[in-house]
Scaffold this motif. Structure first.
Motif, short mmCIF file in Angstrom:
data_model
loop_
_atom_site.label_atom_id
_atom_site.label_comp_id
_atom_site.label_asym_id
_atom_site.label_seq_id
_atom_site.Cartn_x
_atom_site.Cartn_y
_atom_site.Cartn_z
N HIS A 272 0.86 -1.29 -0.02
CA HIS A 272 0.06 0.12 -0.15
C HIS A 272 0.66 1.49 0.02
O HIS A 272 0.25 2.44 -0.07
CB HIS A 272 -0.96 -0.16 1.30
CG HIS A 272 -0.42 -0.09 2.77
ND1 HIS A 272 -0.28 1.30 3.18
CD2 HIS A 272 0.09 -0.82 3.51
CE1 HIS A 272 0.17 1.08 4.30
NE2 HIS A 272 0.58 -0.07 4.44
N PHE A 273 2.27 1.06 0.19
CA PHE A 273 2.82 2.40 -0.24
C PHE A 273 3.91 2.29 -1.23
O PHE A 273 4.01 1.06 -1.80
CB PHE A 273 3.84 2.45 1.11
CG PHE A 273 4.67 1.51 1.50
CD1 PHE A 273 6.03 1.48 1.24
CD2 PHE A 273 4.18 0.23 2.16
CE1 PHE A 273 6.95 0.77 1.77
CE2 PHE A 273 5.10 -0.60 2.52
CZ PHE A 273 6.63 -0.59 2.39
N ASP B 286 2.03 -6.38 3.01
CA ASP B 286 0.53 -6.04 3.21
C ASP B 286 -0.64 -6.38 2.21
O ASP B 286 -1.61 -6.49 2.49
CB ASP B 286 0.29 -4.52 3.27
CG ASP B 286 1.03 -4.15 4.64
OD1 ASP B 286 0.96 -4.62 5.66
OD2 ASP B 286 1.58 -2.76 4.66
N PHE C 157 -9.22 -4.30 4.89
CA PHE C 157 -7.66 -3.82 4.83
C PHE C 157 -7.64 -3.02 3.48
O PHE C 157 -7.29 -1.81 3.39
CB PHE C 157 -6.71 -4.62 5.08
CG PHE C 157 -5.24 -4.13 5.15
CD1 PHE C 157 -4.91 -3.47 6.24
CD2 PHE C 157 -4.50 -4.08 3.90
CE1 PHE C 157 -3.63 -3.04 6.27
CE2 PHE C 157 -3.21 -3.52 3.98
CZ PHE C 157 -2.86 -2.97 5.19
N HIS C 158 -7.83 -3.81 2.57
CA HIS C 158 -7.53 -3.43 1.02
C HIS C 158 -8.50 -2.46 0.37
O HIS C 158 -8.03 -1.47 -0.17
CB HIS C 158 -7.75 -4.70 0.18
CG HIS C 158 -6.75 -5.62 0.30
ND1 HIS C 158 -6.65 -6.37 1.45
CD2 HIS C 158 -5.34 -5.97 -0.50
CE1 HIS C 158 -5.50 -7.04 1.41
NE2 HIS C 158 -4.90 -6.92 0.10
N ASP D 48 -9.41 0.59 1.76
CA ASP D 48 -9.06 1.79 2.16
C ASP D 48 -7.37 1.91 2.06
O ASP D 48 -6.85 3.12 1.58
CB ASP D 48 -9.21 2.05 3.50
CG ASP D 48 -10.82 2.06 3.87
OD1 ASP D 48 -11.40 2.69 3.09
OD2 ASP D 48 -11.05 1.83 4.93
N TYR D 49 -6.68 0.79 2.04
CA TYR D 49 -5.05 0.89 2.20
C TYR D 49 -4.47 0.76 0.65
O TYR D 49 -3.49 1.37 0.39
CB TYR D 49 -4.62 -0.02 3.03
CG TYR D 49 -4.70 0.65 4.35
CD1 TYR D 49 -3.62 1.54 5.19
CD2 TYR D 49 -5.67 0.23 5.33
CE1 TYR D 49 -4.10 2.19 6.30
CE2 TYR D 49 -5.89 0.50 6.53
CZ TYR D 49 -5.08 1.53 7.04
OH TYR D 49 -5.07 1.94 8.18
N MET D 50 -5.06 -0.12 -0.21
CA MET D 50 -4.44 -0.25 -1.43
C MET D 50 -4.92 0.73 -2.40
O MET D 50 -5.86 1.29 -2.58
CB MET D 50 -4.76 -1.67 -2.03
CG MET D 50 -4.21 -2.73 -1.05
SD MET D 50 -2.54 -2.63 -0.71
CE MET D 50 -2.43 -4.09 0.56
N CYS E 132 -10.23 -0.64 -5.46
CA CYS E 132 -10.00 -0.39 -4.07
C CYS E 132 -9.49 1.18 -4.12
O CYS E 132 -9.26 1.49 -5.50
CB CYS E 132 -9.11 -1.25 -3.39
SG CYS E 132 -7.53 -1.54 -4.40
N GLY E 133 -9.05 1.89 -3.30
CA GLY E 133 -8.46 3.02 -3.00
C GLY E 133 -9.00 3.97 -4.20
O GLY E 133 -10.14 4.43 -4.08
#
Length: 115
Positions: free
Chosen positions: A10-11, A29, A55-56, A58-60, A106-107
């Protein structure tokens, strides 16, 4: 594969590690899950999808980033996916996990759906 880039999952500098001897993918992640009823190995993958999505989504960064990474896994024989958060994904669910991630919006896909 060894070390492979997984940018924006995710970063920007994210990596995953494939061990060719055990055939385990240490995914960082990617395929991480959030769960209050944690198990070492995800036995019910349909139930586990919801936990990964927590998790995915929001974060990916985007589906494009996810699909790009999934394509990198195609030549690999993966016996298990070991994310740094959540349950291990066993061999019987590896293909399903890759398919799910490759299709997951996502994201940025959710923030800017019309672009």
């Amino acid at each position: 594969m060894g070390f492979t880039e997984a940018p924006f999952l995710h970063f920007p500098g994210a990596i995953a590690i494939y061990d060719p001897f055990s055939k385990y993918l240490f995914s960082g992640d990617i395929w991480a899950a959030l769960d209050m009823d944690w198990k070492l190995i995800a036995d019910d993958f349909e139930d586990h999808i919801m936990k990964m999505n927590l998790f995915h989504l929001d974060y990916m960064a985007s589906n494009k980033a996810a699909r790009g990474f999934c394509q990198k896994t195609e030549p690999l024989e993966i016996k298990a996916i070991l994310p740094q958060h959540g349950s291990i994904i066993s061999k019987k669910h590896v293909v399903d996990a890759i398919k799910h991630l490759s299709k997951l919006e996502c994201g940025l896909d959710l923030i800017y759906p019309d672009l």
